[in-house]
Design an enzyme around this catalytic site. Structure first.
Site, PDB file in Angstrom:
ATOM      1  N   VAL A  14     -34.568 100.785 -38.976  1.00 15.31           N
ATOM      2  CA  VAL A  14     -33.607  99.786 -38.959  1.00 15.31           C
ATOM      3  C   VAL A  14     -34.341  98.779 -39.625  1.00 15.31           C
ATOM      4  CG1 VAL A  14     -32.382  98.228 -37.586  1.00 15.31           C
ATOM      5  CG2 VAL A  14     -32.787 100.853 -36.863  1.00 15.31           C
ATOM      6  N   LYS A  15     -33.562  97.913 -40.605  1.00 10.57           N
ATOM      7  CA  LYS A  15     -33.978  96.685 -41.256  1.00 10.57           C
ATOM      8  C   LYS A  15     -33.188  95.509 -40.534  1.00 10.57           C
ATOM      9  CE  LYS A  15     -34.124  96.583 -45.886  1.00 10.57           C
ATOM     10  NZ  LYS A  15     -33.852  96.667 -47.292  1.00 10.57           N
TER      11      LYS A  15
END
Ligand code: G3P
Length: 214
Positions: free
Chosen positions: A85-86
């Site tokens: 996840v960014k």
């Protein structure tokens, strides 16, 4: 130094991923927009990417506050154990990163423009940071020097650098020399890495010599 591709353009990604030289693919809303991929098409894109790389696929949250980012990040991670996840390096993003990491969700803190944010990302337990080299330089900062300082402050922290916003193959070489852990490249820069006219000229000589020996 590991190489990643920063794109959602499957026509450009296919041949590059087929080389086996790129460890995974990073995306964000701007990358999706450039490839005309709607948010509701992300699961299909992720599935396509996971079939063509053994590495990780990075997808960015779009929510604003920490609670919503945490919820969205957990939902993204549920797609695959190879999805990272960014989260943008805002106060809410860093807060959500701490919560996501504590919940076992690998997270990259992105849109990083200085060593201060690298220190914060390490405190949040992020697996990665994504410094924006090209944009730092275009904002008048010494991008390579800033990345070198981030590498230095992160030493021993467990947080790695995956540098983005890269403008040329020369940037890639400089980052490798500076000790960056990874870079993520647009398709144009990735393809330019392979271009070397002197090698092509040497191969033409090899081919001519081999043809004369048959
Ligand atoms: O992944 C980073 C990218 O979206 C920003 O890069 O090329 O728009 O500066 P760029």
């Amino acid at each position: 130094m590991d190489l990643y591709l920063d794109s959602a353009d499957i026509a450009a990604l296919g041949p590059l991923l087929a080389t086996g030289l790129f460890r995974g693919v990073t995306t964000n809303p701007l990358i999706l927009q450039r490839a005309n991929v709607r948010l509701d098409e992300v699961p299909t894109l992720v599935e396509w990417l996971l079939e063509r790389t053994d590495g990780d696929v990075f997808v960015q949250t779009t929510a604003q506050d920490a609670d919503d980012i945490k919820r969205e990040g957990s939902r993204l991670r549920a797609m695959s154990d190879r999805l990272v996840v960014k989260v943008p390096a805002t106060r809410d993003g860093l807060t959500a990163t701490r919560r996501l990491v504590d919940a076992g969700v690998p997270t990259l803190v992105t849109a990083v423009y200085g060593p201060r944010q690298a220190v914060l990302a390490a405190a949040a337990g992020a697996q990665w940071i994504a410094p924006y080299l090209g944009r730092m330089t275009e904002a008048g900062r010494d991008g390579h020097e800033q990345v070198a300082r981030m590498v230095q402050v992160l030493r021993g922290s467990g947080t790695r650098t995956l540098v983005a916003s890269i403008r040329s193959p020369e940037d890639v070489v400089g980052l490798a020399a500076a000790g960056a852990d990874a870079v993520t490249l647009g398709a144009d820069v990735a393809q330019a890495l392979f271009d070397e006219p002197l090698t092509e000229a040497a191969v033409a000589q090899f081919d001519a010599a081999a043809a004369a020996l048959r």
